[in-house]
Design a protein around this motif. Structure first.
Motif, PDB file in Angstrom:
ATOM      1  N   MET A 150       0.872  -1.089   0.081  1.00  0.00           N
ATOM      2  CA  MET A 150      -0.075  -0.014  -0.111  1.00  0.00           C
ATOM      3  C   MET A 150       0.673   1.198  -0.042  1.00  0.00           C
ATOM      4  N   GLY A 151       1.823   1.305   0.656  1.00  0.00           N
ATOM      5  CA  GLY A 151       2.935   2.386   0.717  1.00  0.00           C
ATOM      6  C   GLY A 151       3.510   2.427  -0.608  1.00  0.00           C
ATOM      7  N   ALA A 152       3.900   1.370  -1.218  1.00  0.00           N
ATOM      8  CA  ALA A 152       4.706   1.725  -2.520  1.00  0.00           C
ATOM      9  C   ALA A 152       3.444   2.109  -3.470  1.00  0.00           C
ATOM     10  N   THR A 153       2.254   1.619  -3.491  1.00  0.00           N
ATOM     11  CA  THR A 153       1.264   2.139  -4.269  1.00  0.00           C
ATOM     12  C   THR A 153       0.997   3.723  -4.243  1.00  0.00           C
ATOM     13  N   LEU A 154       1.096   4.215  -2.743  1.00  0.00           N
ATOM     14  CA  LEU A 154       0.844   5.763  -2.602  1.00  0.00           C
ATOM     15  C   LEU A 154       1.791   6.300  -3.368  1.00  0.00           C
ATOM     16  N   ALA A 155       3.029   5.789  -3.154  1.00  0.00           N
ATOM     17  CA  ALA A 155       4.346   6.653  -3.877  1.00  0.00           C
ATOM     18  C   ALA A 155       4.321   6.354  -5.480  1.00  0.00           C
ATOM     19  N   THR A 156       3.862   5.499  -6.053  1.00  0.00           N
ATOM     20  CA  THR A 156       3.510   5.798  -7.396  1.00  0.00           C
ATOM     21  C   THR A 156       2.513   6.759  -7.548  1.00  0.00           C
ATOM     22  N   ILE A 157       1.296   6.596  -7.223  1.00  0.00           N
ATOM     23  CA  ILE A 157       0.335   7.630  -7.375  1.00  0.00           C
ATOM     24  C   ILE A 157       0.830   8.957  -7.225  1.00  0.00           C
ATOM     25  N   HIS A 158       1.774   9.263  -6.203  1.00  0.00           N
ATOM     26  CA  HIS A 158       2.267  10.677  -5.931  1.00  0.00           C
ATOM     27  C   HIS A 158       3.092  11.248  -6.850  1.00  0.00           C
ATOM     28  N   ARG A 159       3.780  10.310  -7.861  1.00  0.00           N
ATOM     29  CA  ARG A 159       4.397  10.724  -8.956  1.00  0.00           C
ATOM     30  C   ARG A 159       3.713  11.612  -9.860  1.00  0.00           C
ATOM     31  N   ILE A 160       2.272  11.610  -9.833  1.00  0.00           N
ATOM     32  CA  ILE A 160       1.566  12.375 -10.661  1.00  0.00           C
ATOM     33  C   ILE A 160       1.277  13.854 -10.109  1.00  0.00           C
ATOM     34  N   GLY A 161       1.961  14.624 -10.850  1.00  0.00           N
ATOM     35  CA  GLY A 161       1.904  16.095 -10.182  1.00  0.00           C
ATOM     36  C   GLY A 161       0.724  16.896 -10.633  1.00  0.00           C
ATOM     37  N   GLN A 162       0.267  17.823  -9.732  1.00  0.00           N
ATOM     38  CA  GLN A 162      -0.944  18.633 -10.140  1.00  0.00           C
ATOM     39  C   GLN A 162      -0.670  20.117  -9.948  1.00  0.00           C
ATOM     40  N   GLU A 163      -1.184  20.934 -10.882  1.00  0.00           N
ATOM     41  CA  GLU A 163      -0.969  22.357 -10.873  1.00  0.00           C
ATOM     42  C   GLU A 163      -1.533  23.200  -9.818  1.00  0.00           C
ATOM     43  N   ALA A 164      -2.424  22.736  -8.827  1.00  0.00           N
ATOM     44  CA  ALA A 164      -2.894  23.599  -7.595  1.00  0.00           C
ATOM     45  C   ALA A 164      -3.524  22.623  -6.796  1.00  0.00           C
ATOM     46  N   TYR A 165      -3.711  23.103  -5.735  1.00  0.00           N
ATOM     47  CA  TYR A 165      -4.326  22.185  -4.470  1.00  0.00           C
ATOM     48  C   TYR A 165      -5.799  22.324  -4.539  1.00  0.00           C
ATOM     49  N   GLY A 166      -6.298  21.307  -4.228  1.00  0.00           N
ATOM     50  CA  GLY A 166      -7.986  21.291  -4.055  1.00  0.00           C
ATOM     51  C   GLY A 166      -8.593  19.932  -4.294  1.00  0.00           C
ATOM     52  N   TYR A 167     -10.083  20.121  -4.451  1.00  0.00           N
ATOM     53  CA  TYR A 167     -10.784  18.916  -4.557  1.00  0.00           C
ATOM     54  C   TYR A 167     -10.936  18.678  -6.118  1.00  0.00           C
ATOM     55  N   LEU A 168     -10.622  17.269  -6.451  1.00  0.00           N
ATOM     56  CA  LEU A 168     -10.462  17.074  -7.976  1.00  0.00           C
ATOM     57  C   LEU A 168     -12.021  16.465  -8.324  1.00  0.00           C
ATOM     58  N   THR A 169     -12.492  16.881  -9.696  1.00  0.00           N
ATOM     59  CA  THR A 169     -13.555  16.118 -10.441  1.00  0.00           C
ATOM     60  C   THR A 169     -12.685  15.621 -11.466  1.00  0.00           C
ATOM     61  N   ASP A 170     -13.308  16.381 -12.565  1.00  0.00           N
ATOM     62  CA  ASP A 170     -12.129  15.983 -13.991  1.00  0.00           C
ATOM     63  C   ASP A 170     -11.522  17.366 -14.088  1.00  0.00           C
ATOM     64  N   ARG A 171     -11.477  18.275 -13.030  1.00  0.00           N
ATOM     65  CA  ARG A 171     -10.575  19.391 -12.947  1.00  0.00           C
ATOM     66  C   ARG A 171     -10.337  19.751 -11.366  1.00  0.00           C
ATOM     67  N   THR A 172      -9.497  20.421 -10.986  1.00  0.00           N
ATOM     68  CA  THR A 172      -9.381  21.000  -9.537  1.00  0.00           C
ATOM     69  C   THR A 172     -10.520  22.103  -9.267  1.00  0.00           C
TER      70      THR A 172
END
Length: 321
Positions: free
Chosen positions: A131-153
């Motif tokens: 599970m830790g390795a899975t989170l590390a993989t997902i976190h390689r996907i950068g985002q342009e801003a902080y916030g709640y996601l739909t198909d945009r922030t």
């Protein structure tokens, strides 16, 4: 909050939907699977096992979440390294009553929350390492801003400090409206006033699953200690990766130090202030969970969560984790 309809749909309308993907599919059974407060989930069994699939039906007021799930699942599938469902078909009005439906590929395995009942305790840390390795993989996907996601922030925030102060203010207001203890409210506010500068240490947002607990992790049957699926991206956000790690840690209810150690080992190196930031995020998740349970009338866990809030709000920023 209204509960989604729990009655299984018939094959008469499920089969035409599935035939959008598999033209020869013959649905012989529709089985309820574990669902959430916002949608119901069914397994479509077919004469040909290659056509088995998952059908997700959204409560009317939560139909907008469909676009979010389709968007996030496709991003994760694009990595090519995570066992996530493929979006096979989606329509905003395919279910009776015009409800939105999504059809996903069927992943093998059982939720870890269910499978763990038949596993030796010594096997559980292995899943947390994955599970830790899975989170590390997902976190390689950068985002342009902080916030709640739909198909945009939605309501994007330019930095983590402003985002987290906004989130704490919102959850504290909900806590007060829902009848939370004024002393706890003030203790949380003081903790954020004292240590909130730590939020500014996160310099860029990443994609966060924001609900990677044992109910959303599928594992292989037979005790092989292998994660076979990562599901349920309804809560995905763009945020500090540590907020995601803290949620998995906080939601590991009933687990102990072996699972926590494995989770962090699987994740990999952490920043120097990780202990302090993780502690603040655990406080946030406890506050959010209290608000959620109180809002849906689930009262049993509230005292225990309030104890967590009190303990975390009283922690000093240099308390070991």
């Amino acid at each position: 909050m209204p509960q989604p309809d729990q009655s299984p749909p018939g094959t008469a309308w499920a089969e035409p939907l599935l035939r959008e993907v598999f033209p020869e599919a013959e649905v012989v059974d529709v089985l309820p699977r574990t669902g959430g407060q916002l949608s119901t989930v069914y397994e479509l069994r077919c004469t040909d096992p290659a056509h088995h699939a998952i059908l997700k039906v959204y409560a009317p007021e939560w139909a907008w979440k469909q676009a979010k799930e389709v968007h996030v699942y496709r991003i994760l599938a694009g990595l090519g390294s995570l066992p996530v469902p493929r979006v096979l078909h989606h329509t905003p009005d395919g279910a009776p009553g015009g409800r939105a439906v999504t059809i996903l590929s069927l992943l093998s395995g059982l939720p870890l929350s269910e499978a763990s009942k038949d596993l030796d305790a010594a096997q559980i840390p292995s899943f947390y390492r994955q599970m830790g390795a899975t989170l590390a993989t997902i976190h390689r996907i950068g985002q342009e801003a902080y916030g709640y996601l739909t198909d945009r922030t939605l309501d994007p925030r330019p930095d983590n400090g402003s985002y987290m102060r906004h989130q704490f203010a919102k959850k504290l207001a909900e806590f007060k409206t829902l009848g939370g203890d004024d002393r706890l409210h003030d203790a949380v506010a003081r903790r954020i006033e004292r240590d909130g500068a730590l939020f500014d240490n996160c310099r860029s947002a990443v994609l966060c699953h924001n609900d990677l607990h044992e109910g959303n992790v599928l594992v292989a049957p037979g005790g092989t200690s292998r994660v076979t699926g990562i599901i349920d991206v309804e809560n995905a956000i763009a945020a500090d990766p540590l907020i995601d790690l803290a949620k998995t840690d906080y939601y590991s209810l009933g687990r102990g130090e072996p699972e926590r150690t494995a989770l962090f080992e699987g994740y990999g190196p952490l920043p120097g202030d990780a202990a302090e930031r993780l502690d603040l995020y655990r406080l946030y998740h406890a506050l959010e969970l209290w608000d959620w349970f109180r809002s849906i009338g689930t009262l049993g866990p509230l005292d225990s969560i309030a104890d967590d809030i009190a303990r975390l709000a009283d922690r000093r920023s240099d308390t070991p984790w």
